[in-house]
Design an enzyme around this catalytic site. Sequence first.
Site, PDB file in Angstrom:
ATOM      1  CG  ASP A  63      -1.776  -1.185   1.395  1.00 16.43           C
ATOM      2  OD1 ASP A  63      -2.106  -1.771   0.356  1.00 16.43           O
ATOM      3  OD2 ASP A  63      -2.102  -1.572   2.534  1.00 16.43           O
ATOM      4  CG  ASP A  69      -0.745   5.280   6.481  1.00 15.91           C
ATOM      5  OD1 ASP A  69      -0.746   5.327   5.247  1.00 15.91           O
ATOM      6  OD2 ASP A  69      -1.742   4.979   7.159  1.00 15.91           O
ATOM      7  CD  GLU A  92      -1.631  -0.882   7.019  1.00 15.63           C
ATOM      8  OE1 GLU A  92      -2.367  -0.411   7.892  1.00 15.63           O
ATOM      9  OE2 GLU A  92      -1.809  -0.671   5.814  1.00 15.63           O
ATOM     10  CD  GLU A  93       1.680   1.876   7.536  1.00 16.40           C
ATOM     11  OE1 GLU A  93       0.444   1.868   7.403  1.00 16.40           O
ATOM     12  OE2 GLU A  93       2.475   1.722   6.572  1.00 16.40           O
ATOM     13  CG  ASP A 115      -4.403  -0.377  10.310  1.00 13.08           C
ATOM     14  OD1 ASP A 115      -5.400  -0.650   9.628  1.00 13.08           O
ATOM     15  OD2 ASP A 115      -3.598   0.525  10.006  1.00 13.08           O
ATOM     16  CG  LEU A 117      -4.393   6.831  10.035  1.00 11.27           C
ATOM     17  CD1 LEU A 117      -4.420   7.694  11.273  1.00 11.27           C
ATOM     18  CD2 LEU A 117      -4.220   7.630   8.817  1.00 11.27           C
ATOM     19  CG  ASP A 118      -8.641   0.906   9.108  1.00  8.93           C
ATOM     20  OD1 ASP A 118      -8.193   0.076   8.310  1.00  8.93           O
ATOM     21  OD2 ASP A 118      -9.855   1.166   9.197  1.00  8.93           O
ATOM     22  CD  GLU A 274      -6.374  -3.841   7.894  1.00  8.82           C
ATOM     23  OE1 GLU A 274      -6.094  -4.797   7.138  1.00  8.82           O
ATOM     24  OE2 GLU A 274      -6.537  -2.672   7.480  1.00  8.82           O
TER      25      GLU A 274
HETATM   26  P1  AHG Z   1      -5.392   0.880   5.608  1.00  7.02           P
HETATM   27  O1  AHG Z   1      -5.631   2.309   5.299  1.00  7.02           O
HETATM   28  O2  AHG Z   1      -4.931   0.641   7.029  1.00  7.02           O
HETATM   29  O3  AHG Z   1      -4.520   0.195   4.594  1.00  7.02           O
HETATM   30  O4  AHG Z   1      -6.784   0.138   5.569  1.00  7.02           O
HETATM   31  C1  AHG Z   1      -7.609   0.357   4.492  1.00  7.02           C
HETATM   32  C2  AHG Z   1      -8.522  -0.828   4.375  1.00  7.02           C
HETATM   33  C3  AHG Z   1      -9.734  -0.746   5.280  1.00  7.02           C
HETATM   34  O5  AHG Z   1      -9.698   0.323   6.162  1.00  7.02           O
HETATM   35  C4  AHG Z   1     -10.889  -0.585   4.338  1.00  7.02           C
HETATM   36  O6  AHG Z   1     -11.980  -1.354   4.742  1.00  7.02           O
HETATM   37  C5  AHG Z   1     -10.341  -1.086   3.019  1.00  7.02           C
HETATM   38  O7  AHG Z   1      -8.950  -0.855   3.047  1.00  7.02           O
HETATM   39  C6  AHG Z   1     -10.921  -0.357   1.859  1.00  7.02           C
HETATM   40  O8  AHG Z   1     -10.366  -0.973   0.719  1.00  7.02           O
HETATM   41  P2  AHG Z   1     -10.931  -0.589  -0.737  1.00  7.02           P
HETATM   42  O9  AHG Z   1     -10.572   0.841  -0.949  1.00  7.02           O
HETATM   43  O10 AHG Z   1     -10.223  -1.554  -1.660  1.00  7.02           O
HETATM   44  O11 AHG Z   1     -12.421  -0.826  -0.711  1.00  7.02           O
HETATM   45 MN    MN Z   2      -6.333  -0.765   7.789  1.00  7.59          MN
HETATM   46 MN    MN Z   3      -3.329   1.389   8.006  1.00  8.57          MN
END
Ligand code: AHG
Ligand code: MN
Ligand code: MN
Length: 326
Positions: A63, A69, A92-93, A115, A117-118, A274
Amino acid sequence: MSRRITLDEFIVSKQKSYSESSGEFSGLLRHLGIAAKIINRVVNKAGLMDILGSEEMMNSSGDAVQKLDNYSNQLMMEYMANSGICAGIASEELDDFIAFADPISSRSSYVVVTDPLDGSSNIDVNISVGTIFGIYRRLSPEDSPLQLSDFCQKGKDLVAAGYVLYGTSTMLVYTYGDGVNGFTYDRGIGEFCLSHPNMVIPDHGKIYSLNQGNANEFSDQIRSYIDHVSNKNYSLRYVGSMVADVHRTLCKGGVFLYPGTVKNPQGKLRLLYEGNPMSMIVEQAGGMSIDEGSNRILELPVTSLHQRSSIIMGARKNVEEVMSFL
Ligand code: AHG
Ligand code: MN
Ligand code: MN
């Protein structure tokens, strides 16, 4: 108006009922609360600081890493290390876990998975984001180095789990295995105050939550489920932050799904920081959490820090409704 109960007072009041050595464990929860307050302060003024946007780097899950983050991750590491009651952290990071070297931390009984920052994709557009954390008792002897196995434990062995939702208000919701309690941040006194005691998920709701944009990549079973609920005029609600989508599900019932896709056949969400912590909270509130194989998430073996799993979690009757299509 009855006097407010702060998070600290609540933790102390519950201290005797914690199955864990209460002093250490309570202290760890308190430090997580402090980290949440500081992340909250930065999230609330992100547009005024050079903290929006991307770091032009990728994390272990591939990501794009946002500045917030990294900031949140640094903060969680700092507060966990300074707590003196956390032996190490997996995030996660971070590609690998970090064992805290100071003599006090290195001998403590707990490790934290997070995580920090989600929902990063929502930061720059001022939509809710969150922080997720889980606490495990370490398995390795306290006078020996931390092992990967201290972190790769099944979700059912979590001692505590929680999230912070930086939304219209900032809430900290957590469980230590005896139900779920929600605290709302009162900026006036700088404390999280008990606002949602003993949160229980409704047994059913008419909201389903998934990224329908991936519909052509879902399994036939998931697509049949979507057709089914579309004919029952359920509402589709999807924020794109797991913490926000699951918190709404906890409050209103319904179901949150992140099924496997062509890009992520195992699903996009990571089991360790998560899927498992959020599943512990949903189960403790009376809900269910399974993968697309109808396996209980909290029973899934955890073999690596960033392994992914499909997720179907929410009100019991809603999850059972999805299961009938799997
Ligand atoms: P993060 O920002 O920690 O990587 O998490 C993002 C995750 C979760 O929060 C969310 O439900 C999902 O990514 C959304 O994914 P899409 O944009 O693919 O739907
Ligand atoms: Mn997340
Ligand atoms: Mn995250």
